[in-house]
Design an enzyme around this catalytic site. Sequence first.
Site, PDB file in Angstrom:
ATOM      1  N   HIS A 205      -2.052 -10.113   5.793  1.00  0.00           N
ATOM      2  CA  HIS A 205      -2.919  -9.087   5.212  1.00  0.00           C
ATOM      3  C   HIS A 205      -4.297  -9.008   5.848  1.00  0.00           C
ATOM      4  O   HIS A 205      -5.074  -8.132   5.509  1.00  0.00           O
ATOM      5  CB  HIS A 205      -3.079  -9.309   3.702  1.00  0.00           C
TER       6      HIS A 205
HETATM    7  C1  UD1 Z   1      -9.256  -9.184  -0.218  1.00  0.00           C
HETATM    8  C2  UD1 Z   1     -10.295 -10.179   0.315  1.00  0.00           C
HETATM    9  C3  UD1 Z   1      -9.614 -11.228   1.169  1.00  0.00           C
HETATM   10  C4  UD1 Z   1      -8.473 -11.886   0.415  1.00  0.00           C
HETATM   11  C5  UD1 Z   1      -7.526 -10.814  -0.102  1.00  0.00           C
HETATM   12  C6  UD1 Z   1      -6.398 -11.389  -0.897  1.00  0.00           C
HETATM   13  C7  UD1 Z   1     -12.549  -9.329   0.789  1.00  0.00           C
HETATM   14  C8  UD1 Z   1     -13.478  -8.936   1.866  1.00  0.00           C
HETATM   15  N1  UD1 Z   1     -11.271  -9.511   1.170  1.00  0.00           N
HETATM   16  O1  UD1 Z   1      -8.692  -8.522   0.913  1.00  0.00           O
HETATM   17  O2  UD1 Z   1     -10.558 -12.213   1.515  1.00  0.00           O
HETATM   18  O3  UD1 Z   1      -7.797 -12.769   1.282  1.00  0.00           O
HETATM   19  O4  UD1 Z   1      -8.265  -9.910  -0.925  1.00  0.00           O
HETATM   20  O5  UD1 Z   1      -5.463 -10.413  -1.242  1.00  0.00           O
HETATM   21  O6  UD1 Z   1     -12.969  -9.476  -0.330  1.00  0.00           O
HETATM   22  N2  UD1 Z   1      -5.102  -2.452  -2.869  1.00  0.00           N
HETATM   23  C9  UD1 Z   1      -4.185  -1.993  -3.765  1.00  0.00           C
HETATM   24  N3  UD1 Z   1      -4.128  -2.576  -5.007  1.00  0.00           N
HETATM   25  C10 UD1 Z   1      -4.934  -3.600  -5.357  1.00  0.00           C
HETATM   26  C11 UD1 Z   1      -5.880  -4.052  -4.456  1.00  0.00           C
HETATM   27  C12 UD1 Z   1      -5.956  -3.489  -3.198  1.00  0.00           C
HETATM   28  O7  UD1 Z   1      -3.425  -1.081  -3.470  1.00  0.00           O
HETATM   29  O8  UD1 Z   1      -4.830  -4.089  -6.521  1.00  0.00           O
HETATM   30  C13 UD1 Z   1      -5.147  -1.850  -1.526  1.00  0.00           C
HETATM   31  C14 UD1 Z   1      -6.164  -0.734  -1.401  1.00  0.00           C
HETATM   32  O9  UD1 Z   1      -5.639   0.204  -0.510  1.00  0.00           O
HETATM   33  C15 UD1 Z   1      -7.347  -1.451  -0.732  1.00  0.00           C
HETATM   34  C16 UD1 Z   1      -6.648  -2.457   0.150  1.00  0.00           C
HETATM   35  O10 UD1 Z   1      -5.501  -2.860  -0.586  1.00  0.00           O
HETATM   36  O11 UD1 Z   1      -8.168  -0.567  -0.045  1.00  0.00           O
HETATM   37  C17 UD1 Z   1      -7.469  -3.653   0.495  1.00  0.00           C
HETATM   38  O12 UD1 Z   1      -8.002  -4.279  -0.706  1.00  0.00           O
HETATM   39  P1  UD1 Z   1      -9.399  -5.078  -0.632  1.00  0.00           P
HETATM   40  O13 UD1 Z   1      -9.692  -5.728  -1.927  1.00  0.00           O
HETATM   41  O14 UD1 Z   1     -10.458  -4.202  -0.044  1.00  0.00           O
HETATM   42  O15 UD1 Z   1      -9.148  -6.173   0.484  1.00  0.00           O
HETATM   43  P2  UD1 Z   1      -7.913  -7.145   0.716  1.00  0.00           P
HETATM   44  O16 UD1 Z   1      -7.308  -6.815   2.024  1.00  0.00           O
HETATM   45  O17 UD1 Z   1      -7.017  -7.203  -0.486  1.00  0.00           O
END
Ligand code: UD1
Length: 376
Positions: A205
């Site tokens: 991820h």
């Molecule tokens: C975040 C953390 C990362 C951690 C990871 C665990 C930061 C900078 N990154 O990354 O350190 O390893 O979480 O999973 O804080 N999304 C969904 N549903 C959700 C959450 C996210 O669909 O419940 C999708 C959205 O499109 C979002 C993308 O995932 O834009 C990324 O989510 P985000 O929280 O920005 O970063 P992660 O890649 O999950």
Amino acid sequence: MKILNVAGARPNFMKLAPLVREMQAHSGISALLVHTGQHYDINMAGQFFRDLQLPAPYASLAVGSGSHAVQTAEVMKRLEPVLEEARPDLVLVVGDVNSTLAAALTAVKLQIPVAHVEAGLRSRDRTMPEEINRLLTDAIADYLFVTEESGRDNLLREGVDARRIHFVGNVMIDALEVFRPLWTASTIHHRLGLSAREYGVVTLHRPTNVDDTRTLQDLIEALLEVSGEIPLVFPVHPRTLNRLSSLNGTAARLKPDPQTPTPLGLRCVEPLGYPDFMALVAGARLVLTDSGGLQEETTALGVPCLTLRENTERPVTVTHGTNRIIGTSSRRVVDEAFRVLHSPCPAPPRPPLWDGHAAERIVAILADIRSETHSR
Ligand code: UD1
């Protein structure tokens, strides 16, 4: 002592569960939980609250997804009035996600002391958003709880006063032990038609691995090659799912249906809850990942881990554990996976203090600090 604990994203929930339990068992501590809502899907957040028996949040900030600046700013804007109302004696943050930094910064500006659990880890790669979150959180937190000796060394090198640093072990491993009865009761092997040690687990991820189409395509090709030798189960993170659909022709070669037991292949499944995921990892012959926490969990479980990154902020998993940092070249991924499959090594003993008692140590230290401050 009123402690306000902040949870935001998936890897925070299992770290907070043993801590909140320990606080609840302590007569002098009242523990509140705030959920920022950085992760919000049921399978990224809600099911973790249920399975890990986390208390209902005192406040849910529902910040959702966004750019780094937007997400960080939204947590700060929405947390500030909550802290002003609750007036905790301490804010406790875990890990290195955007919610961790945002909450720490909001609290220190209100002159509320901050404790950072999992402090001092450094990848020395400032292109990682988490590295910036780690550096800044540690620079402003009052109490720094480290999981491994490298954490203490890094903080001392950065000029942190040794009295702020406490080497306590790893709450991620506490969760593994506290919830062992839960994950050993999982039926995931039966549901996926898998036998112990006859499959591998994949997670991907990190933006550097999944946001660039070429890199992701190469990694998937390598995983497909490995999955010709041993079935690979791939619980797909939502960020990765968004990107997989853009890969030419590759998506069709992934096996999306968990109900159809297939002997070999790369099988994509939905993100799993904690009990199913830990059961899957504990029974795996190998794990291929770019996660931070999974490097630690595989070390504690004695499962070989190949980390598809150029560096790690958790070096003890390499020096004392089952982890190898192998980068992302597809040839190397295939070669290293085949090496693990054909010449396995015995698992070493666990790193120092990864004994399931880190939360006890942290809460005891916090309670002592509180009574010293009061008696002055
Ligand atoms: C975040 C953390 C990362 C951690 C990871 C665990 C930061 C900078 N990154 O990354 O350190 O390893 O979480 O999973 O804080 N999304 C969904 N549903 C959700 C959450 C996210 O669909 O419940 C999708 C959205 O499109 C979002 C993308 O995932 O834009 C990324 O989510 P985000 O929280 O920005 O970063 P992660 O890649 O999950």
